[in-house]
Design a protein around this motif. Structure first.
Motif, PDB file in Angstrom:
ATOM      1  N   ILE A 171       0.786  -1.241   0.107  1.00  0.00           N
ATOM      2  CA  ILE A 171      -0.063  -0.015   0.224  1.00  0.00           C
ATOM      3  C   ILE A 171       0.870   1.324  -0.009  1.00  0.00           C
ATOM      4  N   LEU A 172       1.873   1.384   0.715  1.00  0.00           N
ATOM      5  CA  LEU A 172       2.887   2.294   0.716  1.00  0.00           C
ATOM      6  C   LEU A 172       3.598   2.664  -0.518  1.00  0.00           C
ATOM      7  N   VAL A 173       3.860   1.644  -1.124  1.00  0.00           N
ATOM      8  CA  VAL A 173       4.634   1.606  -2.349  1.00  0.00           C
ATOM      9  C   VAL A 173       3.681   2.316  -3.443  1.00  0.00           C
ATOM     10  N   TYR A 174       2.343   1.605  -3.392  1.00  0.00           N
ATOM     11  CA  TYR A 174       1.324   2.206  -4.348  1.00  0.00           C
ATOM     12  C   TYR A 174       1.070   3.801  -4.232  1.00  0.00           C
ATOM     13  N   LYS A 175       1.253   4.250  -2.673  1.00  0.00           N
ATOM     14  CA  LYS A 175       0.894   5.589  -2.534  1.00  0.00           C
ATOM     15  C   LYS A 175       2.067   6.315  -3.203  1.00  0.00           C
ATOM     16  N   ASP A 176       3.234   6.021  -3.162  1.00  0.00           N
ATOM     17  CA  ASP A 176       4.602   6.656  -3.429  1.00  0.00           C
ATOM     18  C   ASP A 176       4.470   6.880  -5.010  1.00  0.00           C
ATOM     19  N   LYS A 177       3.796   5.773  -5.506  1.00  0.00           N
ATOM     20  CA  LYS A 177       3.854   5.832  -7.147  1.00  0.00           C
ATOM     21  C   LYS A 177       2.558   6.627  -7.711  1.00  0.00           C
ATOM     22  N   MET A 178       1.693   6.716  -6.962  1.00  0.00           N
ATOM     23  CA  MET A 178       0.300   7.137  -7.281  1.00  0.00           C
ATOM     24  C   MET A 178      -0.107   8.347  -6.669  1.00  0.00           C
ATOM     25  N   GLY A 179       0.471   8.655  -5.560  1.00  0.00           N
ATOM     26  CA  GLY A 179       0.428   9.885  -4.935  1.00  0.00           C
ATOM     27  C   GLY A 179      -0.967   9.832  -3.933  1.00  0.00           C
ATOM     28  N   MET A 180      -1.427   8.489  -3.799  1.00  0.00           N
ATOM     29  CA  MET A 180      -2.718   8.667  -2.971  1.00  0.00           C
ATOM     30  C   MET A 180      -2.925   7.087  -2.713  1.00  0.00           C
ATOM     31  N   TYR A 181      -3.431   6.950  -1.394  1.00  0.00           N
ATOM     32  CA  TYR A 181      -4.014   5.588  -1.126  1.00  0.00           C
ATOM     33  C   TYR A 181      -4.880   4.954  -1.907  1.00  0.00           C
ATOM     34  N   PRO A 182      -4.999   3.670  -2.192  1.00  0.00           N
ATOM     35  CA  PRO A 182      -6.036   3.077  -2.931  1.00  0.00           C
ATOM     36  C   PRO A 182      -7.261   2.974  -2.007  1.00  0.00           C
ATOM     37  N   VAL A 214      -9.221  -6.095   6.870  1.00  0.00           N
ATOM     38  CA  VAL A 214     -10.003  -4.884   6.913  1.00  0.00           C
ATOM     39  C   VAL A 214      -9.107  -4.083   6.455  1.00  0.00           C
ATOM     40  N   TYR A 215      -9.442  -3.089   5.510  1.00  0.00           N
ATOM     41  CA  TYR A 215      -8.760  -1.907   4.849  1.00  0.00           C
ATOM     42  C   TYR A 215      -9.744  -0.684   5.100  1.00  0.00           C
ATOM     43  N   THR A 216      -9.297   0.138   5.773  1.00  0.00           N
ATOM     44  CA  THR A 216     -10.395   1.402   5.664  1.00  0.00           C
ATOM     45  C   THR A 216      -9.400   2.678   5.462  1.00  0.00           C
ATOM     46  N   LEU A 217      -9.857   3.451   4.414  1.00  0.00           N
ATOM     47  CA  LEU A 217      -9.307   4.496   4.312  1.00  0.00           C
ATOM     48  C   LEU A 217     -10.092   5.893   4.766  1.00  0.00           C
ATOM     49  N   ASN A 218      -9.192   6.330   5.896  1.00  0.00           N
ATOM     50  CA  ASN A 218      -9.735   7.368   6.728  1.00  0.00           C
ATOM     51  C   ASN A 218      -9.838   8.938   5.922  1.00  0.00           C
ATOM     52  N   GLU A 219     -10.771   9.736   6.511  1.00  0.00           N
ATOM     53  CA  GLU A 219     -11.075  10.897   5.907  1.00  0.00           C
ATOM     54  C   GLU A 219      -9.560  11.760   6.036  1.00  0.00           C
ATOM     55  N   ASP A 220      -8.763  11.691   7.042  1.00  0.00           N
ATOM     56  CA  ASP A 220      -7.711  12.473   7.241  1.00  0.00           C
ATOM     57  C   ASP A 220      -6.477  11.842   6.264  1.00  0.00           C
ATOM     58  N   GLY A 221      -6.650  11.172   5.670  1.00  0.00           N
ATOM     59  CA  GLY A 221      -5.682  10.743   4.512  1.00  0.00           C
ATOM     60  C   GLY A 221      -4.971   9.622   4.710  1.00  0.00           C
ATOM     61  N   PHE A 278      -4.617   5.410   6.603  1.00  0.00           N
ATOM     62  CA  PHE A 278      -5.529   4.169   6.262  1.00  0.00           C
ATOM     63  C   PHE A 278      -5.342   3.219   7.741  1.00  0.00           C
ATOM     64  N   ASP A 279      -6.350   2.409   7.663  1.00  0.00           N
ATOM     65  CA  ASP A 279      -6.344   1.333   8.670  1.00  0.00           C
ATOM     66  C   ASP A 279      -6.406   0.169   8.266  1.00  0.00           C
ATOM     67  N   LEU A 280      -5.713  -0.832   8.671  1.00  0.00           N
ATOM     68  CA  LEU A 280      -5.336  -2.169   8.193  1.00  0.00           C
ATOM     69  C   LEU A 280      -5.378  -3.035   9.466  1.00  0.00           C
ATOM     70  N   ARG A 281      -6.012  -4.113   9.324  1.00  0.00           N
ATOM     71  CA  ARG A 281      -6.045  -4.927  10.323  1.00  0.00           C
ATOM     72  C   ARG A 281      -6.686  -6.417  10.145  1.00  0.00           C
ATOM     73  N   SER A 282      -6.437  -7.293  10.963  1.00  0.00           N
ATOM     74  CA  SER A 282      -6.941  -8.548  10.786  1.00  0.00           C
ATOM     75  C   SER A 282      -7.987  -8.600  12.059  1.00  0.00           C
ATOM     76  N   SER A 283      -9.365  -9.411  11.704  1.00  0.00           N
ATOM     77  CA  SER A 283     -10.339  -9.501  12.498  1.00  0.00           C
ATOM     78  C   SER A 283      -9.962 -10.356  13.490  1.00  0.00           C
ATOM     79  N   GLY A 284      -8.893 -11.194  13.514  1.00  0.00           N
ATOM     80  CA  GLY A 284      -8.308 -12.119  14.659  1.00  0.00           C
ATOM     81  C   GLY A 284      -9.430 -13.352  14.586  1.00  0.00           C
ATOM     82  N   PRO A 285      -9.315 -14.231  15.676  1.00  0.00           N
ATOM     83  CA  PRO A 285      -9.843 -15.507  15.442  1.00  0.00           C
ATOM     84  C   PRO A 285     -11.382 -15.321  15.655  1.00  0.00           C
TER      85      PRO A 285
END
Length: 124
Positions: free
Chosen positions: A60-71, A94-101, A103-110
């Motif tokens: 995701i960070l590589v994508y942002k570096d190349k595209m200038g924004m998160y997916p 779980v991937y959430t793009l936040n309003e402040d620019g 992102f949140d990335l997580r696994s929901s766990g067991p």
């Protein structure tokens, strides 16, 4: 002809037993690797989930570096980025793009429910 068929029953039985043993072995590995809630595989799943999230975060960070924004979503990532869509419990990452620019990335766990105490987060 009957004598020939009787002599060849041994290899057929041995082959059949080999197939049954293979099915039992791989079935057990699948069960204990993906389905069982306890045991050595279950104890390693949080560490594996964090590795999956770290990989996704890097992409995701590589994508942002190349595209200038998160997916907008993980599905929006081009095919040349390696993204793991599921965690070791076979729940969607779980991937959430936040309003402040950010992102949140997580696994929901067991338990498969996001945003509670058993969630796994990427390392910093």
């Amino acid at each position: 002809i009957i004598g020939i068929l009787q002599k060849k029953k041994g290899p057929i039985i041995l082959g059949g037993l080999g197939i049954i043993l293979t099915i039992l072995l791989y079935g057990g590995l699948f069960y204990f690797g993906f389905v069982a809630k306890t045991g050595p595989w279950a104890e390693m799943k949080p560490q594996l989930a964090q590795q999956v999230l770290d990989q996704n975060k890097g992409q995701i960070l590589v994508y942002k570096d190349k595209m200038g924004m998160y997916p907008e979503s993980l599905e929006d990532m081009p095919d040349n980025y390696i993204i793991y869509p599921a965690d070791p419990w076979l729940n969607d990452v779980v991937y959430t793009l936040n309003e402040d620019g950010t992102f949140d990335l997580r696994s929901s766990g067991p338990d498969g429910v996001p945003y509670n105490d058993d969630d796994v987060l990427p390392s910093n």
